[in-house]
Motif scaffolding. Structure first.
Motif, PDB file in Angstrom:
ATOM      1  N   TRP A 125      10.928 -26.757   6.731  1.00 22.82           N
ATOM      2  CA  TRP A 125       9.896 -27.033   7.727  1.00 22.82           C
ATOM      3  C   TRP A 125       9.658 -25.829   8.629  1.00 22.82           C
ATOM      4  CZ3 TRP A 125       7.165 -31.617   8.355  1.00 22.82           C
ATOM      5  CH2 TRP A 125       7.549 -32.673   7.518  1.00 22.82           C
ATOM      6  N   GLY A 126       8.429 -25.723   9.099  1.00 16.79           N
ATOM      7  CA  GLY A 126       8.119 -24.765  10.137  1.00 16.79           C
ATOM      8  C   GLY A 126       8.379 -25.370  11.509  1.00 16.79           C
ATOM      9  N   GLN A 127       8.132 -24.557  12.526  1.00 13.39           N
ATOM     10  CA  GLN A 127       8.443 -24.978  13.890  1.00 13.39           C
ATOM     11  C   GLN A 127       7.301 -25.752  14.547  1.00 13.39           C
ATOM     12  OE1 GLN A 127       7.280 -22.044  13.103  1.00 13.39           O
ATOM     13  NE2 GLN A 127       5.629 -21.721  14.586  1.00 13.39           N
ATOM     14  N   GLY A 128       6.132 -25.706  13.943  1.00 11.41           N
ATOM     15  CA  GLY A 128       4.989 -26.451  14.466  1.00 11.41           C
ATOM     16  C   GLY A 128       4.085 -25.619  15.346  1.00 11.41           C
ATOM     17  N   THR A 129       2.822 -26.006  15.397  1.00 16.04           N
ATOM     18  CA  THR A 129       1.849 -25.368  16.272  1.00 16.04           C
ATOM     19  C   THR A 129       1.004 -26.458  16.913  1.00 16.04           C
ATOM     20  OG1 THR A 129       0.132 -23.649  16.403  1.00 16.04           O
ATOM     21  CG2 THR A 129       0.125 -25.019  14.426  1.00 16.04           C
ATOM     22  N   GLN A 130       0.769 -26.325  18.211  1.00 17.15           N
ATOM     23  CA  GLN A 130       0.052 -27.351  18.960  1.00 17.15           C
ATOM     24  C   GLN A 130      -1.454 -27.190  18.779  1.00 17.15           C
ATOM     25  OE1 GLN A 130       1.245 -29.961  21.124  1.00 17.15           O
ATOM     26  NE2 GLN A 130      -0.912 -30.560  21.018  1.00 17.15           N
ATOM     27  N   VAL A 131      -2.107 -28.298  18.483  1.00 17.86           N
ATOM     28  CA  VAL A 131      -3.565 -28.355  18.453  1.00 17.86           C
ATOM     29  C   VAL A 131      -4.002 -29.384  19.487  1.00 17.86           C
ATOM     30  CG1 VAL A 131      -5.585 -29.009  17.094  1.00 17.86           C
ATOM     31  CG2 VAL A 131      -3.759 -27.658  16.048  1.00 17.86           C
TER      32      VAL A 131
END
Length: 135
Positions: A125-131
């Protein structure tokens, strides 16, 4: 070391567009399907898209079909999620994840919807990005 790094998130007005990128390294890109998930505040993680470079199959959830497009650049080991006509309900943290290709349906791995939308099926998994989409 395996890495998945998301980028491209941000704040956009309703109706706007963003393109998320998932840059991968540390594994053989062709041997994995890449999925996109999102988690909105107070909601369960939702699998919204998948692409398998080895068989060309893709998947888009009904909630994003017609607005989002998934693609990959195999030379760069990168997957993109083009998001158009964004809505406030698209606000979430977006994650990309990698699933080792094993058994797959004849029509392609990403057509196995129950499989590719289950988070536990993914290896990395990646760390995520906020949208954030404002109304």
């Amino acid at each position: 070391e395996v890495q998945l790094v998301e980028s491209g998130g941000g704040l956009v007005q309703a109706g706007g567009s963003l393109r998320l990128s998932c840059a991968t390294s540390g594994f053989t890109f062709h041997d994995y399907a890449i999925g996109w998930f999102r988690r909105a505040p107070g909601k369960e993680r939702e699998g919204i898209s998948c692409i398998s470079s080895s068989d060309g199959s893709t998947y888009l959830a009904g909630s994003v079909k017609g607005r989002f497009t998934i693609s990959s650049d195999n030379a760069k080991n990168t997957v993109y999620l083009q998001m158009n006509s964004l809505k406030p309900e698209d606000t979430a943290v977006y994650y990309c994840a990698a699933m080792k290709r094993g058994r797959a349906p004849r029509n392609g791995l990403c057509t196995w919807v129950v499989h590719v939308t289950t988070p536990d099926r993914y290896d990395y998994w990646g760390q995520g990005t906020q949208v954030t989409v404002s109304s």
